[in-house]
Design an enzyme around this catalytic site. Structure first.
Site, PDB file in Angstrom:
ATOM      1  N   ASP A  46       1.784   4.201  -2.375  1.00 19.02           N
ATOM      2  CA  ASP A  46       2.051   3.172  -3.383  1.00 19.02           C
ATOM      3  C   ASP A  46       0.680   2.688  -3.842  1.00 19.02           C
ATOM      4  O   ASP A  46       0.004   1.948  -3.135  1.00 19.02           O
ATOM      5  CB  ASP A  46       2.871   2.025  -2.778  1.00 19.02           C
ATOM      6  CG  ASP A  46       3.030   0.850  -3.750  1.00 19.02           C
ATOM      7  OD1 ASP A  46       2.516   0.932  -4.891  1.00 19.02           O
ATOM      8  OD2 ASP A  46       3.658  -0.151  -3.363  1.00 19.02           O
ATOM      9  N   LYS A 105      -0.517  -3.380 -13.444  1.00 20.43           N
ATOM     10  CA  LYS A 105      -1.757  -3.911 -12.883  1.00 20.43           C
ATOM     11  C   LYS A 105      -2.974  -3.190 -13.463  1.00 20.43           C
ATOM     12  O   LYS A 105      -3.821  -3.809 -14.081  1.00 20.43           O
ATOM     13  CB  LYS A 105      -1.715  -3.832 -11.362  1.00 20.43           C
ATOM     14  CG  LYS A 105      -0.849  -4.957 -10.804  1.00 20.43           C
ATOM     15  CD  LYS A 105      -0.064  -4.614  -9.592  1.00 20.43           C
ATOM     16  CE  LYS A 105       0.947  -5.721  -9.291  1.00 20.43           C
ATOM     17  NZ  LYS A 105       2.034  -5.268  -8.450  1.00 20.43           N
ATOM     18  N   TRP A 145       4.390  -5.665   0.378  1.00 16.06           N
ATOM     19  CA  TRP A 145       4.961  -4.547  -0.394  1.00 16.06           C
ATOM     20  C   TRP A 145       5.292  -3.389   0.528  1.00 16.06           C
ATOM     21  O   TRP A 145       6.314  -2.722   0.362  1.00 16.06           O
ATOM     22  CB  TRP A 145       4.013  -4.117  -1.509  1.00 16.06           C
ATOM     23  CG  TRP A 145       3.822  -5.176  -2.560  1.00 16.06           C
ATOM     24  CD1 TRP A 145       2.650  -5.807  -2.891  1.00 16.06           C
ATOM     25  CD2 TRP A 145       4.831  -5.746  -3.423  1.00 16.06           C
ATOM     26  NE1 TRP A 145       2.879  -6.716  -3.891  1.00 16.06           N
ATOM     27  CE2 TRP A 145       4.193  -6.701  -4.233  1.00 16.06           C
ATOM     28  CE3 TRP A 145       6.212  -5.541  -3.559  1.00 16.06           C
ATOM     29  CZ2 TRP A 145       4.883  -7.464  -5.192  1.00 16.06           C
ATOM     30  CZ3 TRP A 145       6.898  -6.291  -4.509  1.00 16.06           C
ATOM     31  CH2 TRP A 145       6.237  -7.239  -5.309  1.00 16.06           C
TER      32      TRP A 145
END
Ligand SMILES: *Cc1c(COP(=O)(O)O)cnc(C)c1O
Length: 360
Positions: free
Chosen positions: A172, A196, A103
């Site tokens: 993030d 999530k 990511w």
């Protein structure tokens, strides 16, 4: 709710049953309005109350200073990979990225369209199984970006990286937001796809300091400016109303259960059960270095891909879903976010113990 199984999916992921029950009721009628949450106008009084409550509980949980905006944006964390440099990185400027996983790499890739990217550190040399201890920053970065929890590789920063004074730190936090206390004031911006730890797919929480919002250019599309969201309570257009509702309910659930400090204790206890088992196991081995292990995504292998597959298949039969590791790591991954019940971790360890006895 007797037909629910243990879902170890990395995202979208397990949500608290109580919240799902609230959502089920709100689907038909939000409070006593006689109109379901999916059917309410995003400009109506009933929905505006939902929006305001969601922002309020987020501010309370995260202890968010008043010079930060709380925004709800669509497009997932992946849109933030692009929106961030589009708003905050100019041609000729450099942004520093901590490359700790897939990511992080994707985030850095998007920034390259707008300016120069400097890799402040990388753990790619060992397939991202650790968090580097040191960084080397460029001379005057526009910002520093890091990924607090590496969902795929099962690693997590213990604390935010230290950056040069005055440099905006961007996080993030998609896979560990509100899983432990977070010092917002140490960051210029924190963003997280909700699916999530916070709610459903389709809404991304962005917590951003006002001076960064004001710094954004006006010659980019309206819907890609942070200012558009900050000036319109995230409702310039029809926002992700259901997502905003559900994130609010999940945050209320966190609050009822003791807030972020209690979440951290609960998450540490859950992860410890799994890591303690892996430590003593002769068959299974955690893939991440001990000092870098994630409390959210526990990645492990047997060292034999066929045996990994067999284990995943048998686990699925036994009612444990979503344990297949990401293809770039292989093996197994147990994602145990806030809402994942401790009993599910205990049951998994019991299953793994039995699998080990039968297969060694
Ligand atoms: C899942 C994830 C993403 C991608 O999120 P989308 O909302 O699907 O774009 C980004 N970063 C991290 C750390 C993630 O876990």
């Amino acid at each position: 709710m007797t037909n629910r199984i243990f879902n170890f999916s990395a995202g979208p992921a397990t949500l608290p049953v109580e919240v799902l029950e609230e959502a089920r009721d709100a689907m038909l009628s939000l409070g006593n309005t006689g109109i379901g949450i999916l059917e309410h106008s995003h400009r109506g009084k009933a929905f505006m109350e939902v929006r305001d409550q969601t922002e309020a509980v987020i501010r309370e949980l995260g202890n968010i200073p008043s010079n930060y905006h709380v925004l709800f944006i669509q497009g997932g964390a992946s849109l933030q990979f692009a929106m961030l440099p589009m708003n905050l990185l100019k041609q000729g400027e450099t942004a520093d990225y901590l490359i700790t996983g897939s990511w992080a790499k994707l985030a850095a890739k998007e920034a390259k369209a707008f300016g120069t990217v400097h890799n402040a550190c990388s753990s790619e040399d060992r397939n991202f199984c650790y968090i580097p201890k040191t960084c080397s920053f460029s001379s005057n970065p526009a910002y520093v970006h890091y990924t607090s929890n590496n969902t795929i590789f099962g690693t997590q920063f213990v604390a935010p990286p230290t950056v040069p004074a005055g440099v905006p730190l961007i996080c993030d936090a998609s896979s560990d937001i509100f899983s432990r206390p977070i010092d917002v004031s140490q960051h210029a911006m924190i963003y997280a796809g909700a699916q999530k730890n916070l709610g459903p797919a389709g809404v991304t929480l962005v917590i951003v300091r006002d001076d960064l919002v004001q710094r954004g250019p006006d010659n980019i599309p309206t819907m890609l400016r942070y200012k558009t969201f900050s000036e319109n309570q995230s409702l310039y257009n029809t926002g992700p109303t259901f997502g905003m509702f559900l994130v609010g309910r999940v945050c209320e659930w966190i609050k009822r259960n003791g807030g972020l400090t209690a979440m951290a204790a609960r998450n540490e206890a859950k992860a410890k059960v799994l890591y303690d088992f892996l430590e003593q196991s002769k068959l299974f081995k955690a893939t991440a270095d001990r000092d870098s292990r994630s409390l959210m995504n526990v990645t492990f292998v047997t060292g034999n891909a066929e045996l990994d597959d067999k284990c995943i298949k048998e686990a699925t039969k036994a009612g444990f879903d979503g344990l297949k590791g990401h293809r770039s790591v292989g093996g197994l991954r147990a994602s145990i976010y806030n809402a994942f019940p401790p009993a599910g971790v205990d049951a998994l360890v019991q299953f793994l113990r039995e699998f080990e006895a039968k297969n060694s």
